[in-house]
Design a protein around this motif. Structure first.
Motif, mmCIF file in Angstrom:
data_model
loop_
_atom_site.group_PDB
_atom_site.id
_atom_site.type_symbol
_atom_site.label_atom_id
_atom_site.label_comp_id
_atom_site.label_asym_id
_atom_site.label_seq_id
_atom_site.Cartn_x
_atom_site.Cartn_y
_atom_site.Cartn_z
ATOM 1 N N LEU A 1 0.841 -1.188 0.000
ATOM 2 C CA LEU A 1 0.000 0.000 0.000
ATOM 3 C C LEU A 1 0.884 1.248 0.000
ATOM 4 C CD1 LEU A 1 -2.433 -1.159 2.829
ATOM 5 C CD2 LEU A 1 -2.773 -1.399 0.362
ATOM 6 N N GLN A 2 0.515 2.233 -0.794
ATOM 7 C CA GLN A 2 1.283 3.480 -0.845
ATOM 8 C C GLN A 2 1.022 4.301 0.405
ATOM 9 O OE1 GLN A 2 1.312 5.717 -4.600
ATOM 10 N NE2 GLN A 2 0.986 7.586 -3.415
ATOM 11 N N ILE A 3 2.107 4.814 0.996
ATOM 12 C CA ILE A 3 2.029 5.632 2.206
ATOM 13 C C ILE A 3 2.580 7.018 1.894
ATOM 14 C CG2 ILE A 3 2.656 5.797 4.641
ATOM 15 C CD1 ILE A 3 1.065 3.300 3.992
ATOM 16 N N ASP A 4 1.849 8.047 2.277
ATOM 17 C CA ASP A 4 2.335 9.422 2.093
ATOM 18 C C ASP A 4 1.591 10.310 3.088
ATOM 19 O OD1 ASP A 4 3.609 11.666 1.236
ATOM 20 O OD2 ASP A 4 2.563 11.811 -0.694
ATOM 21 N N ALA A 5 2.301 10.758 4.119
ATOM 22 C CA ALA A 5 1.677 11.586 5.153
ATOM 23 C C ALA A 5 2.716 12.520 5.745
ATOM 24 C CB ALA A 5 1.062 10.708 6.248
ATOM 25 N N THR A 6 2.262 13.645 6.270
ATOM 26 C CA THR A 6 3.152 14.644 6.859
ATOM 27 C C THR A 6 2.560 15.125 8.175
ATOM 28 O OG1 THR A 6 3.854 15.366 4.652
ATOM 29 C CG2 THR A 6 4.335 16.840 6.486
ATOM 30 N N ARG A 7 3.434 15.315 9.151
ATOM 31 C CA ARG A 7 2.995 15.842 10.442
ATOM 32 C C ARG A 7 4.134 16.624 11.080
ATOM 33 N NH1 ARG A 7 0.954 11.650 14.889
ATOM 34 N NH2 ARG A 7 -0.710 11.397 13.315
ATOM 35 N N GLU A 8 3.878 17.875 11.403
ATOM 36 C CA GLU A 8 4.818 18.737 12.126
ATOM 37 C C GLU A 8 6.221 18.719 11.510
ATOM 38 O OE1 GLU A 8 4.761 18.298 16.374
ATOM 39 O OE2 GLU A 8 2.631 17.740 16.377
ATOM 40 N N GLY A 9 6.282 18.870 10.197
ATOM 41 C CA GLY A 9 7.563 18.968 9.513
ATOM 42 C C GLY A 9 8.221 17.643 9.196
ATOM 43 N N ILE A 10 7.586 16.536 9.514
ATOM 44 C CA ILE A 10 8.140 15.209 9.219
ATOM 45 C C ILE A 10 7.256 14.543 8.180
ATOM 46 C CG2 ILE A 10 8.736 12.947 10.144
ATOM 47 C CD1 ILE A 10 9.237 14.198 12.813
ATOM 48 N N ARG A 11 7.855 14.089 7.097
ATOM 49 C CA ARG A 11 7.102 13.412 6.040
ATOM 50 C C ARG A 11 7.430 11.922 6.044
ATOM 51 N NH1 ARG A 11 7.675 13.750 -0.586
ATOM 52 N NH2 ARG A 11 5.735 12.624 -1.068
ATOM 53 N N LEU A 12 6.409 11.105 5.939
ATOM 54 C CA LEU A 12 6.562 9.659 5.835
ATOM 55 C C LEU A 12 6.005 9.214 4.494
ATOM 56 C CD1 LEU A 12 7.128 6.831 7.200
ATOM 57 C CD2 LEU A 12 4.708 6.860 7.859
ATOM 58 N N PHE A 13 6.808 8.482 3.735
ATOM 59 C CA PHE A 13 6.324 7.938 2.471
ATOM 60 C C PHE A 13 6.969 6.577 2.243
ATOM 61 C CE2 PHE A 13 10.133 10.275 1.410
ATOM 62 C CZ PHE A 13 10.774 9.493 0.458
#
Length: 620
Positions: free
Chosen positions: A241-253
């Protein structure tokens, strides 16, 4: 304890300054643990130099030869001696050790390698002639002219010849070569725009290519998906599954596999921070927590996740090999991983891994034909109208296949007109229309392009479990107050660690309060657990906090009971179901997240494509 022969005797009280050779060999012990460590340092230097093609040649597991060739920016002749000096680097100016944008920054790798092996560097910068320098056992030679078109070639021979004792701790050539391949693959995952080639030249000659990953084109996710398919495998890419999220200046993909595509060990978990491969306990714990509700304890998720953030938010200088990192706010990174993966898994709905179907088809392969020239019969597929006419012309047992929902245990009903039947059949839905039930446990359905076999008990168990969890989330966990609070004596450090998560524990019905000193008072326990040994539970929670930095023990116990309730409250194996019941179950599965696997991580259904089924029977 007093010893007759202390480590430092009276005749060794003088503090001495070690020479550079000894210093470099000591540093090499930290930086270069094995041949794979040397490959990692050299390949990272090539990536930092902007290389688009990197070739790695090894011999005898990297013990006798490691050669890394790149087309990067190169090193000028005047800088070659400085490149072999300790703590000399072009990547930082030393003013800010937190604002690091490159893999290397300490300036230790090359001098450390030169201290324990025979190192040769040949390099050329644009607009200048190539130059070469040699260093063996810490003794540096003079810079001399060389022939090279562009880039840099770093050749390391006879690793650890200057420290023979280290050679005794090396593993077999095959094991060291495997470690090198794993290192190169991890680096290749993070750099899909770079071509990597790993070649084993043991015994001389051209050798053999053991790994190759050509440059991938396309946007970030297309290139990454193609690279992961090449490195980890096509099956992972198909079930990720494709993951792409951002929170408080941190990006996870990145990509995370479905729960039904799980492994028996944590061998397919790849984590990267700002492009750097890491093996970090906090990050792997977050990954495990995200799949906590979908896998049994003996199964492990597969994922390739990348965290990108401002370099000042993470410290990469906390481990000699830079394999661990420390976030300024680890809670944000951990929460981002857990919430992003759970959201992606929820959006996947009822989807299950295609490897389940592949395994099923593998078990159903026909026996090899006796003759290599066996005749293949081809048959045209009949039209829907022709099938309906054929059903009516045959025995009543076949006529029921023309019904809207034709479970084989339903009393026959009048056949609908052909046009009506075609319009009302839900074959185009993901799990299709129920066509029958076999062995009172498996529902057979027909889809637009194949068939599905559903385990009715496992599927309904998951549906009930999800409903129970939703009710618990909406209404909270009921707590039972203890008539006499139980006092648990702890150390002050353990007490502080436990009180830091007290609010989370209260959400699951476990209420604790400080009771002076290192003691805590347990005032409430989850009612669903019944009688609880509060002291044992508190100590188990502390063990989890010490090992993983967080505890899910209380939640695990509660959800284990919910799982057992769901198991007993679901459709039992051996029960005959009516057609409308089977189709209602299918529709509910399509609408319920995580219904593709049961509470233990096993698949609830297997989908077989018509093309694969036809191939089983020799049709083309």
């Amino acid at each position: 304890m007093a010893q007759a022969n202390p480590n430092i005797g009276e005749d060794r009280l003088v503090i001495r300054q070690l020479d550079d050779a000894a210093i470099n060999r000591i540093a090499a012990g930290e930086v270069v643990e094995r041949p794979a460590s040397a490959v990692k340092e050299l390949v990272e230097n090539a990536i930092d130099a902007g290389a688009t093609r990197i070739a790695i040649d090894i011999a005898d597991g990297g013990k006798t030869l490691i050669r890394v060739t790149d087309d990067g920016c190169g090193i000028s002749a005047g800088d070659l001696p400085l490149a072999l000096s300790r703590h000399a680097t072009s990547k930082i100016d030393g003013s800010d050790l937190l604002n690091i944008h490159t893999f290397g920054f300490r300036g230790e790798a090359l001098p450390s390698l030169g201290a324990v092996g025979r190192l040769t560097i040949t390099s050329r910068v644009p607009g200048a002639d190539a130059a070469q320098i040699n260093v063996a056992g810490g003794k540096m030679g003079a810079v001399k002219p060389a022939a090279l078109r562009a880039g840099t070639v770093v050749e390391l021979r006879d690793l650890f010849f200057a420290t023979p004792a280290r050679l005794k701790f090396m593993r077999t050539d095959r094991a060291e070569a495997q470690a090198i391949a794993d290192t190169v693959k991890r680096l290749a995952m993070a750099e899909p725009s770079v071509t990597f080639t790993l070649r084993d030249v043991s015994g001389g000659g051209e050798g053999r290519v053991t790994f190759r990953a050509d440059r991938e084109n396309g946007d970030l996710f297309d290139a990454l998906h193609a690279r992961l398919a090449r490195v980890i495998g096509r099956e992972f890419a198909e079930n990720a599954l494709q993951i792409d999220a951002t929170r408080e200046g941190i990006r996870l993909f990145g990509y995370a596999a479905l729960p039904t595509y799980s492994r028996g060990a944590a061998v397919a978990q790849y984590l990267f921070v700002n492009g750097r491969p890491v093996r970090d306990k906090m990050l792997t714990g977050a990954l495990r927590a995200a799949y906590f509700d979908f896998l049994s304890r003996d199964r492990h998720p597969a994922a390739a996740l990348f965290i990108d953030c401002d370099p000042t938010l993470v410290d990469v200088n906390v481990h000699p090999a830079k394999s661990e990192v420390r976030f300024r706010d680890p809670g944000v990174a951990r929460g981002l991983i857990v919430s992003s993966l759970r959201h992606a898994l929820a959006e996947a709905g009822h989807r299950a891994s295609s490897t389940v179907a592949n395994a099923t088809l593998g078990a159903m392969r026909p026996e090899p034909a006796q003759s290599a020239t066996a005749r293949v019969y081809q048959m045209d597929r009949p039209s829907p109208a022709a099938r309906q006419a054929a059903y009516r012309a045959q025995s009543p047992g076949f006529a029921e296949l023309a019904q809207d929902y034709s479970g084989s245990i339903v009393e026959p009903t009048p056949v609908a007109p052909i046009a009506e039947a075609e319009e009302s059949q839900p074959q185009d839905l993901p799990l299709g229309a129920a066509r029958g039930q076999v062995h009172e446990n498996y529902i057979i359905t027909q889809t637009a392009d194949g068939m599905v076999i559903v385990d009715q008990h496992a599927a309904h168990e998951r549906l009930v479990y999800e409903k129970l969890k939703t009710q618990m989330a909406e209404n909270g966990v009921a707590a039972q107050a203890l008539l006499i609070p139980e006092i648990v004596e702890l150390s002050e450090g353990d007490c502080a660690r436990l009180m830091a998560v007290a609010e989370n524990l209260t959400r699951f019905g476990l209420t604790i309060e400080p009771f002076g000193g290192g003691a805590v008072a347990v005032r409430e326990t989850p009612a669903i657990l019944g009688e609880v040994n509060a002291r044992a539970m508190i100590l188990d929670i502390l063990d989890e906090l010490a090992d993983q930095g967080e505890s899910q023990m209380v939640q695990a116990k509660i959800e284990a009971i919910l799982s057992r309730v769901a198991c007993h409250g679901s459709v039992r194996s051996g029960r005959r179901m009516r057609a409308e019941e089977m189709n209602a179950l299918l529709r509910e599965m399509e609408a319920t997240p995580h219904s593709g696997q049961c509470n233990h991580g096993r698949p609830t259904y297997v989908e077989l494509k018509l093309s694969d089924i036809e191939r089983l029977f020799g049709r083309s």
